[in-house]
Design an enzyme around this catalytic site. Sequence first.
Site, PDB file in Angstrom:
ATOM      1  N   TYR A   3       0.967  -1.019   0.056  1.00  0.00           N
ATOM      2  CA  TYR A   3       0.007   0.096  -0.122  1.00  0.00           C
ATOM      3  C   TYR A   3       0.866   1.119   0.033  1.00  0.00           C
ATOM      4  O   TYR A   3       1.664   1.375   0.857  1.00  0.00           O
ATOM      5  CB  TYR A   3      -1.006  -0.073   1.160  1.00  0.00           C
ATOM      6  CG  TYR A   3      -1.937  -1.295   1.393  1.00  0.00           C
ATOM      7  CD1 TYR A   3      -2.160  -1.909   0.350  1.00  0.00           C
ATOM      8  CD2 TYR A   3      -2.561  -1.398   2.754  1.00  0.00           C
ATOM      9  CE1 TYR A   3      -3.061  -3.011   0.408  1.00  0.00           C
ATOM     10  CE2 TYR A   3      -3.307  -2.277   2.745  1.00  0.00           C
ATOM     11  CZ  TYR A   3      -3.760  -3.270   1.816  1.00  0.00           C
ATOM     12  OH  TYR A   3      -4.540  -4.057   2.023  1.00  0.00           O
ATOM     13  N   LEU A  39     -17.239  -3.878   2.347  1.00  0.00           N
ATOM     14  CA  LEU A  39     -18.343  -2.777   1.860  1.00  0.00           C
ATOM     15  C   LEU A  39     -18.508  -2.526   0.310  1.00  0.00           C
ATOM     16  O   LEU A  39     -19.005  -1.969  -0.402  1.00  0.00           O
ATOM     17  CB  LEU A  39     -17.938  -1.352   2.501  1.00  0.00           C
ATOM     18  CG  LEU A  39     -18.374  -1.217   3.934  1.00  0.00           C
ATOM     19  CD1 LEU A  39     -18.076   0.194   4.073  1.00  0.00           C
ATOM     20  CD2 LEU A  39     -19.760  -1.410   4.486  1.00  0.00           C
ATOM     21  N   GLY A  95     -17.737   0.429  -1.518  1.00  0.00           N
ATOM     22  CA  GLY A  95     -18.395   1.419  -1.308  1.00  0.00           C
ATOM     23  C   GLY A  95     -19.758   1.215  -1.858  1.00  0.00           C
ATOM     24  O   GLY A  95     -20.913   1.837  -1.561  1.00  0.00           O
ATOM     25  N   LEU A 106     -21.898  -1.011  -0.873  1.00  0.00           N
ATOM     26  CA  LEU A 106     -22.829  -1.422   0.272  1.00  0.00           C
ATOM     27  C   LEU A 106     -22.874  -0.313   1.120  1.00  0.00           C
ATOM     28  O   LEU A 106     -23.484  -0.352   2.549  1.00  0.00           O
ATOM     29  CB  LEU A 106     -22.459  -2.563   1.094  1.00  0.00           C
ATOM     30  CG  LEU A 106     -22.266  -3.895   0.240  1.00  0.00           C
ATOM     31  CD1 LEU A 106     -21.930  -4.973   0.962  1.00  0.00           C
ATOM     32  CD2 LEU A 106     -24.062  -4.444  -0.267  1.00  0.00           C
ATOM     33  N   GLY A 117     -24.667   2.250  -0.103  1.00  0.00           N
ATOM     34  CA  GLY A 117     -25.790   2.895  -0.559  1.00  0.00           C
ATOM     35  C   GLY A 117     -25.625   4.134  -1.594  1.00  0.00           C
ATOM     36  O   GLY A 117     -26.553   4.613  -2.142  1.00  0.00           O
TER      37      GLY A 117
END
Length: 314
Positions: free
Chosen positions: A51, A209, A212, A214, A216
């Site tokens: 990373y 998620l 992103g 999840l 919404g």
Amino acid sequence: MAKLGRTDIEIYPLVLGTNTFGWNTEEAEAHAVLDAFTAAGGNLIDTADVYSAWAPGNVGGESETVIGTWLAKHRDTQAMVATKVSQHPEFKGLTAANIRAAAEASLKRLGTEVIDLYYAHFDDEETPLEETVGAFNDLANEGTIRHIGISNYSPERVREWLDITERHGYARPVALQPKYSLVSRSTFEPGLRDLAVAEDLSALPYHALASGFLTGKYRTEADLKQSIRGDSAARHLNPSGLAIIEKLDQIAQARGVAIASVALAWTRTRPGIAAPIAGARTADQLGPLLASAELELTRDEADELTALSDVIGA
């Protein structure tokens, strides 16, 4: 709180992902995220030596370096750091020599004397697994690392790793890190899940998620342009994925929390899962993630979500 494998270490119900640190999260903001996470009780920070080598101008290790500067200001912190080896441009693969060199480089960037949890990031099938497992065992025996984790391995290779530790009396892994979410379940279930349960391996899944999706925030094609992660979330923008978002939204509104909080809380209802990994680019984004650690879904809520996820065969 869940235990880390067969150790006595308790894990906060959320692990902080840091792959944006040193990329699109500057050092000062990253420190603010770490401050807020640990102030709430968070105690496991997840990074990797690679990373974020993918970002223009980066070489890998930027996230570890940012965490290291935070640790230097918080010598009394109880937070633990998990990092990984095999993907850094200078330390590819899982030979014994490479694992040792990569661990030493990670320690230097983190500014610590020991790595709390060290993962084999991706399987290296060109290196004999006995060599890899032996190298991790050597680091554990020397005190360079405290605990061992396995990330992105197949159930068959995890079983083989465990068999090697039993045959030689090597240090056992305590954690698995699979890709897993309401819209991405097949890499963990059923094989890795069954191993995690049977062998007391704490599953700490990433992608919880789904880039992103999840949260919404992506419900139309136009929404995908909101973020650099929109392209990754696009694969879930279909009737089945949106049905999951609708159910998450219903539960979130009824419980007075964010959609992301419900999605993360759902992962903890699944067998073998100790805590999901989720990251925040800014401290302001951390609230719904932390709220998930306090949220316990009812059996009906969890089952309704699981049933919708089963329908899409993820």
